[in-house]
Design an enzyme around this catalytic site. Structure first.
Site, PDB file in Angstrom:
ATOM      1  NE  ARG A  32     -22.311 -91.271 -97.065  1.00  0.00           N
ATOM      2  CZ  ARG A  32     -21.233 -91.515 -97.805  1.00  0.00           C
ATOM      3  NH1 ARG A  32     -21.324 -92.306 -98.865  1.00  0.00           N
ATOM      4  NH2 ARG A  32     -20.068 -90.994 -97.492  1.00  0.00           N
ATOM      5  CB  ILE A  58     -20.437 -86.639 -96.783  1.00  0.00           C
ATOM      6  CG1 ILE A  58     -21.558 -87.417 -96.084  1.00  0.00           C
ATOM      7  CG2 ILE A  58     -19.982 -87.410 -98.011  1.00  0.00           C
ATOM      8  CD1 ILE A  58     -22.831 -87.594 -96.952  1.00  0.00           C
ATOM      9  CB  SER A  59     -18.326 -89.105 -91.957  1.00  0.00           C
ATOM     10  OG  SER A  59     -18.078 -87.845 -91.382  1.00  0.00           O
ATOM     11  CD  GLN A  60     -15.081 -95.400 -94.076  1.00  0.00           C
ATOM     12  OE1 GLN A  60     -14.171 -94.634 -93.744  1.00  0.00           O
ATOM     13  NE2 GLN A  60     -14.949 -96.703 -94.120  1.00  0.00           N
ATOM     14  N   PRO A  61     -20.057 -93.915 -94.193  1.00  0.00           N
ATOM     15  CG  PRO A  61     -21.555 -94.591 -95.861  1.00  0.00           C
ATOM     16  CD  PRO A  61     -20.148 -94.130 -95.653  1.00  0.00           C
TER      17      PRO A  61
END
Ligand code: SAH
Length: 211
Positions: A32, A58-61
């Site tokens: 990431r 950027i989205s949460q993993p």
């Protein structure tokens, strides 16, 4: 990612319900940190959304993992992602499928993400700057469609571009209100909707972005 970081990262994902082995493997292979710049790169392995250029995130993993898992991507699939953003989600999809088309309304985000894909040798991702709410009619139908920005309703053109037997995963709801992640399955009889969980995404906006 070193071995320790990878172990902690995967542990966090599992705790949040990401258990699909292929999805976890793909997420171990995509670092990431490659998709973040500046001070936020240091926080790449935390399970939280982070800012990227053009006022996007950027989205949460764990959400990336849960959406990818719900999408049930197979190796022969052609996948459309609406909302390239940093490119992180597209890179994970690229490890699981035959080809990924990823589009964003910001030219700058598309160019940055494409540069990372080139550097990582992810040759099965095709990017385009366009309003993804119209889909990509020339490439349709898609086996899988993922939308990483929230619309009030699933966009009609995307439903139309989904292959029969196909799955689309997307957040729906008004921006800044409660949104729900939903899974749409196209069957011979029509569309099946399953509500997965509450989420919070940036809004799906019409037209091209300024940058
Ligand atoms: N999937 C991304 C997260 C993206 S955030 C990642 O892994 O980093 C949502 C993205 O959707 C933003 O980059 C935003 O510009 C984009 N977006 C919003 N509306 C859009 C539209 N109509 N067409 C294409 N992209 C759109």
């Amino acid at each position: 990612m070193d071995a320790d970081t990878t172990m902690r990262f995967v542990f966090q994902l599992r705790q949040q319900g990401v258990t699909d082995k292929r999805v976890l493997e793909a997420m171990e292979r995509v670092d990431r940190q490659d998709f973040l710049r500046g001070i936020f790169a240091d926080r790449a392995y935390e399970d939280m959304p982070l800012p990227i250029p053009c006022g996007q995130t950027i989205s949460q993993p764990s959400i990336v993992g849960l959406m990818t898992q719900a999408l049930d991507v197979q190796a022969r699939h052609k996948v459309l992602e609406v909302g390239t953003g940093s490119g992180y989600q597209a890179a994970i999809l690229a490890h699981l499928s035959r080809r990924v088309y990823s589009v964003d309304r910001y030219r700058r985000l598309v160019a940055d993400a494409q540069a990372v894909f080139d550097r990582l040798g992810l040759v099965n991702i095709t990017t385009q700057t366009t309003d993804g709410s119209h889909g990509l009619p020339d490439q349709a139908p898609f086996d899988r469609i993922i939308v990483t920005a929230a619309a009030e309703d699933p966009p009609g053109p995307l439903l139309a571009q989904l292959r029969e037997g196909g799955i689309m995963v997307l957040p729906v709801g008004q921006s800044d209100h409660v949104q729900h992640l939903i899974k749409v399955t196209k069957t011979t009889d029509g569309l099946d909707y399953t509500e997965l969980r509450p989420v919070r995404f940036v809004p799906l906006v019409e037209g091209l972005g300024g940058e």
